[in-house]
Motif scaffolding. Structure first.
Motif, PDB file in Angstrom:
ATOM      1  N   ASN A 197       0.858  -1.174   0.000  1.00  0.00           N
ATOM      2  CA  ASN A 197       0.000   0.000   0.000  1.00  0.00           C
ATOM      3  C   ASN A 197       0.897   1.227   0.000  1.00  0.00           C
ATOM      4  O   ASN A 197       1.542   1.474   1.016  1.00  0.00           O
ATOM      5  N   PRO A 198       1.001   1.958  -1.111  1.00  0.00           N
ATOM      6  CA  PRO A 198       0.212   1.936  -2.333  1.00  0.00           C
ATOM      7  C   PRO A 198       0.442   0.650  -3.143  1.00  0.00           C
ATOM      8  O   PRO A 198       1.479   0.008  -3.038  1.00  0.00           O
ATOM      9  N   THR A 205      -0.441  -1.553  -7.061  1.00  0.00           N
ATOM     10  CA  THR A 205      -0.672  -1.399  -8.489  1.00  0.00           C
ATOM     11  C   THR A 205      -1.698  -2.415  -8.973  1.00  0.00           C
ATOM     12  O   THR A 205      -2.816  -2.056  -9.275  1.00  0.00           O
ATOM     13  N   ASN A 225      -6.466   4.627 -10.647  1.00  0.00           N
ATOM     14  CA  ASN A 225      -5.683   5.289  -9.605  1.00  0.00           C
ATOM     15  C   ASN A 225      -6.604   6.037  -8.668  1.00  0.00           C
ATOM     16  O   ASN A 225      -7.580   6.656  -9.098  1.00  0.00           O
ATOM     17  N   GLY A 226      -6.289   5.991  -7.390  1.00  0.00           N
ATOM     18  CA  GLY A 226      -7.101   6.723  -6.429  1.00  0.00           C
ATOM     19  C   GLY A 226      -7.048   6.095  -5.048  1.00  0.00           C
ATOM     20  O   GLY A 226      -6.245   5.214  -4.763  1.00  0.00           O
ATOM     21  N   ILE A 271      -4.417   2.828  -1.391  1.00  0.00           N
ATOM     22  CA  ILE A 271      -4.078   3.745  -2.484  1.00  0.00           C
ATOM     23  C   ILE A 271      -3.649   2.911  -3.689  1.00  0.00           C
ATOM     24  O   ILE A 271      -2.795   2.036  -3.570  1.00  0.00           O
ATOM     25  N   ILE A 272      -4.287   3.187  -4.831  1.00  0.00           N
ATOM     26  CA  ILE A 272      -3.893   2.551  -6.091  1.00  0.00           C
ATOM     27  C   ILE A 272      -3.121   3.598  -6.876  1.00  0.00           C
ATOM     28  O   ILE A 272      -3.623   4.691  -7.137  1.00  0.00           O
ATOM     29  N   GLN A 273      -1.882   3.231  -7.238  1.00  0.00           N
ATOM     30  CA  GLN A 273      -0.995   4.155  -7.941  1.00  0.00           C
ATOM     31  C   GLN A 273      -0.235   3.359  -8.984  1.00  0.00           C
ATOM     32  O   GLN A 273       0.624   2.557  -8.660  1.00  0.00           O
ATOM     33  N   LYS A 274      -0.592   3.555 -10.265  1.00  0.00           N
ATOM     34  CA  LYS A 274       0.028   2.785 -11.351  1.00  0.00           C
ATOM     35  C   LYS A 274       1.002   3.611 -12.138  1.00  0.00           C
ATOM     36  O   LYS A 274       0.979   4.789 -12.150  1.00  0.00           O
TER      37      LYS A 274
END
Length: 82
Positions: free
Chosen positions: A6-7, A9, A59-60, A79-82
């Protein structure tokens, strides 16, 4: 409840911990706007962890909410962060 990584992908592992599952634990993934993205059910015979494919999430920021049949509630930010 612990969410790793966390974050994230494309995939996370949700660790419920030492909580003994009485019958079931319901797991819900919500966007911060309140949209239900996914839901899962962990049964008593399952391991106390759940792998979730997050590749379809944009993402968000998301909230992972768990509800055990013994009334215990937990929530974690993802948190999704690609």
């Amino acid at each position: 409840m612990i969410v790793k990584p966390n974050p994230a992908t494309n995939q996370i592992t949700l660790f419920i911990g030492n909580h003994k599952i009485v019958n079931t634990i319901q797991v819900f993934v919500y966007s911060v706007q309140g949209l239900l993205m996914d839901n899962f059910t962990l049964k008593a015979e399952s391991r106390n962890e759940l792998e979730i494919n997050t590749s379809k999430y944009p993402n968000g920021v998301y909230i992972i909410h768990s509800l055990a049949d013994d009334g215990k509630v937990n929530a974690q930010k993802l948190i999704i962060q690609k």
